[in-house]
Scaffold this motif. Structure first.
Motif, PDB file in Angstrom:
ATOM      1  N   MET A   1       0.834  -1.183   0.000  1.00  0.00           N
ATOM      2  CA  MET A   1       0.000   0.000   0.000  1.00  0.00           C
ATOM      3  C   MET A   1       0.875   1.242   0.000  1.00  0.00           C
ATOM      4  O   MET A   1       1.985   1.225   0.502  1.00  0.00           O
ATOM      5  CB  MET A   1      -0.888   0.046   1.240  1.00  0.00           C
ATOM      6  CG  MET A   1      -2.031  -0.916   1.241  1.00  0.00           C
ATOM      7  SD  MET A   1      -3.252  -0.409   2.439  1.00  0.00           S
ATOM      8  CE  MET A   1      -4.664  -1.033   1.605  1.00  0.00           C
ATOM      9  N   THR A   2       0.335   2.294  -0.527  1.00  0.00           N
ATOM     10  CA  THR A   2       1.034   3.568  -0.481  1.00  0.00           C
ATOM     11  C   THR A   2       0.077   4.644   0.015  1.00  0.00           C
ATOM     12  O   THR A   2      -1.144   4.483  -0.024  1.00  0.00           O
ATOM     13  CB  THR A   2       1.562   3.966  -1.873  1.00  0.00           C
ATOM     14  OG1 THR A   2       0.445   4.078  -2.765  1.00  0.00           O
ATOM     15  CG2 THR A   2       2.540   2.943  -2.405  1.00  0.00           C
ATOM     16  N   LYS A   3       0.649   5.697   0.434  1.00  0.00           N
ATOM     17  CA  LYS A   3      -0.129   6.830   0.921  1.00  0.00           C
ATOM     18  C   LYS A   3      -0.921   7.436  -0.232  1.00  0.00           C
ATOM     19  O   LYS A   3      -0.380   7.665  -1.313  1.00  0.00           O
ATOM     20  CB  LYS A   3       0.827   7.863   1.520  1.00  0.00           C
ATOM     21  CG  LYS A   3       0.147   9.009   2.184  1.00  0.00           C
ATOM     22  CD  LYS A   3       1.189   9.904   2.848  1.00  0.00           C
ATOM     23  CE  LYS A   3       0.547  11.038   3.575  1.00  0.00           C
ATOM     24  NZ  LYS A   3       1.560  11.845   4.275  1.00  0.00           N
ATOM     25  N   ARG A   4      -2.198   7.698   0.012  1.00  0.00           N
ATOM     26  CA  ARG A   4      -3.014   8.353  -1.006  1.00  0.00           C
ATOM     27  C   ARG A   4      -2.681   9.830  -1.052  1.00  0.00           C
ATOM     28  O   ARG A   4      -2.313  10.426  -0.029  1.00  0.00           O
ATOM     29  CB  ARG A   4      -4.501   8.229  -0.666  1.00  0.00           C
ATOM     30  CG  ARG A   4      -5.055   6.860  -0.881  1.00  0.00           C
ATOM     31  CD  ARG A   4      -6.557   6.881  -0.773  1.00  0.00           C
ATOM     32  NE  ARG A   4      -6.930   6.896   0.629  1.00  0.00           N
ATOM     33  CZ  ARG A   4      -8.174   6.841   1.078  1.00  0.00           C
ATOM     34  NH1 ARG A   4      -9.181   6.814   0.249  1.00  0.00           N
ATOM     35  NH2 ARG A   4      -8.430   6.841   2.356  1.00  0.00           N
ATOM     36  N   PRO A   5      -2.829  10.452  -2.206  1.00  0.00           N
ATOM     37  CA  PRO A   5      -2.672  11.904  -2.252  1.00  0.00           C
ATOM     38  C   PRO A   5      -3.673  12.565  -1.297  1.00  0.00           C
ATOM     39  O   PRO A   5      -4.784  12.051  -1.090  1.00  0.00           O
ATOM     40  CB  PRO A   5      -2.989  12.252  -3.706  1.00  0.00           C
ATOM     41  CG  PRO A   5      -2.768  10.988  -4.472  1.00  0.00           C
ATOM     42  CD  PRO A   5      -3.117   9.868  -3.518  1.00  0.00           C
ATOM     43  N   ARG A   6      -3.288  13.685  -0.727  1.00  0.00           N
ATOM     44  CA  ARG A   6      -4.122  14.383   0.254  1.00  0.00           C
ATOM     45  C   ARG A   6      -5.542  14.586  -0.253  1.00  0.00           C
ATOM     46  O   ARG A   6      -6.513  14.310   0.455  1.00  0.00           O
ATOM     47  CB  ARG A   6      -3.499  15.726   0.614  1.00  0.00           C
ATOM     48  CG  ARG A   6      -4.318  16.475   1.646  1.00  0.00           C
ATOM     49  CD  ARG A   6      -3.923  17.949   1.763  1.00  0.00           C
ATOM     50  NE  ARG A   6      -4.722  18.624   2.748  1.00  0.00           N
ATOM     51  CZ  ARG A   6      -5.974  19.034   2.570  1.00  0.00           C
ATOM     52  NH1 ARG A   6      -6.586  18.827   1.409  1.00  0.00           N
ATOM     53  NH2 ARG A   6      -6.648  19.641   3.519  1.00  0.00           N
ATOM     54  N   ASP A   7      -5.694  15.108  -1.456  1.00  0.00           N
ATOM     55  CA  ASP A   7      -7.035  15.400  -1.975  1.00  0.00           C
ATOM     56  C   ASP A   7      -7.893  14.140  -2.060  1.00  0.00           C
ATOM     57  O   ASP A   7      -9.087  14.175  -1.754  1.00  0.00           O
ATOM     58  CB  ASP A   7      -6.954  16.077  -3.337  1.00  0.00           C
ATOM     59  CG  ASP A   7      -6.407  17.492  -3.249  1.00  0.00           C
ATOM     60  OD1 ASP A   7      -6.317  18.038  -2.122  1.00  0.00           O
ATOM     61  OD2 ASP A   7      -6.068  18.061  -4.303  1.00  0.00           O
ATOM     62  N   ALA A   8      -7.312  13.025  -2.452  1.00  0.00           N
ATOM     63  CA  ALA A   8      -8.056  11.769  -2.536  1.00  0.00           C
ATOM     64  C   ALA A   8      -8.455  11.284  -1.142  1.00  0.00           C
ATOM     65  O   ALA A   8      -9.573  10.800  -0.947  1.00  0.00           O
ATOM     66  CB  ALA A   8      -7.238  10.702  -3.256  1.00  0.00           C
ATOM     67  N   ALA A   9      -7.557  11.423  -0.190  1.00  0.00           N
ATOM     68  CA  ALA A   9      -7.855  11.010   1.186  1.00  0.00           C
ATOM     69  C   ALA A   9      -8.964  11.867   1.780  1.00  0.00           C
ATOM     70  O   ALA A   9      -9.883  11.351   2.433  1.00  0.00           O
ATOM     71  CB  ALA A   9      -6.597  11.084   2.045  1.00  0.00           C
ATOM     72  N   VAL A  10      -8.897  13.164   1.550  1.00  0.00           N
ATOM     73  CA  VAL A  10      -9.927  14.068   2.071  1.00  0.00           C
ATOM     74  C   VAL A  10     -11.271  13.775   1.419  1.00  0.00           C
ATOM     75  O   VAL A  10     -12.310  13.722   2.091  1.00  0.00           O
ATOM     76  CB  VAL A  10      -9.516  15.547   1.881  1.00  0.00           C
ATOM     77  CG1 VAL A  10     -10.671  16.483   2.168  1.00  0.00           C
ATOM     78  CG2 VAL A  10      -8.318  15.874   2.768  1.00  0.00           C
ATOM     79  N   GLU A  11     -11.284  13.566   0.121  1.00  0.00           N
ATOM     80  CA  GLU A  11     -12.532  13.280  -0.581  1.00  0.00           C
ATOM     81  C   GLU A  11     -13.156  11.977  -0.075  1.00  0.00           C
ATOM     82  O   GLU A  11     -14.372  11.908   0.161  1.00  0.00           O
ATOM     83  CB  GLU A  11     -12.303  13.200  -2.087  1.00  0.00           C
ATOM     84  CG  GLU A  11     -13.560  12.953  -2.887  1.00  0.00           C
ATOM     85  CD  GLU A  11     -14.636  14.016  -2.734  1.00  0.00           C
ATOM     86  OE1 GLU A  11     -15.818  13.672  -2.924  1.00  0.00           O
ATOM     87  OE2 GLU A  11     -14.325  15.176  -2.399  1.00  0.00           O
ATOM     88  N   ALA A  12     -12.364  10.948   0.110  1.00  0.00           N
ATOM     89  CA  ALA A  12     -12.881   9.683   0.625  1.00  0.00           C
ATOM     90  C   ALA A  12     -13.445   9.869   2.035  1.00  0.00           C
ATOM     91  O   ALA A  12     -14.512   9.317   2.366  1.00  0.00           O
ATOM     92  CB  ALA A  12     -11.782   8.623   0.616  1.00  0.00           C
TER      93      ALA A  12
END
Length: 96
Positions: free
Chosen positions: A1-12
């Motif tokens: 696994m890798t860290k999601r981009p900030r915007d993707a993490a916030v949207e989820a």
């Protein structure tokens, strides 16, 4: 696994937040969304272990595994003392 981009993490997180807002009536006090190199997750503060266990059922585990492709790990901790610098309080077993 890798860290999601900030915007993707916030949207989820925004998409799933209503689910956890609704759990306030079932004892969920707070959820902290986590995003890191090891993957995503959360820290949940429940009013009781019984309330948490009522949510983290085998059915919940199956839904999470289907949604994220991994079986979640739930670890329970007692939380006797809270330092809340924003409120300027220290509480022990729920009382200051």
């Amino acid at each position: 696994m890798t860290k999601r981009p900030r915007d993707a993490a916030v949207e989820a997180a925004r998409k799933s937040a209503p689910t956890y807002t609704a759990l306030g009536a079932k004892g969920l006090l707070k959820k902290y969304y986590l995003n890191g190199e090891a993957g995503g997750g959360g820290v949940y503060l429940w009013e009781s272990e019984a309330a948490a266990r009522a949510w983290y059922t085998p059915e919940w585990e199956k839904r999470m595994a289907a949604a994220f492709g991994a079986v979640p790990t739930v670890t329970y901790y007692d939380n006797h003392v809270v330092v809340d610098n924003a409120a300027g309080t220290v509480t022990v077993d729920g009382t200051g």
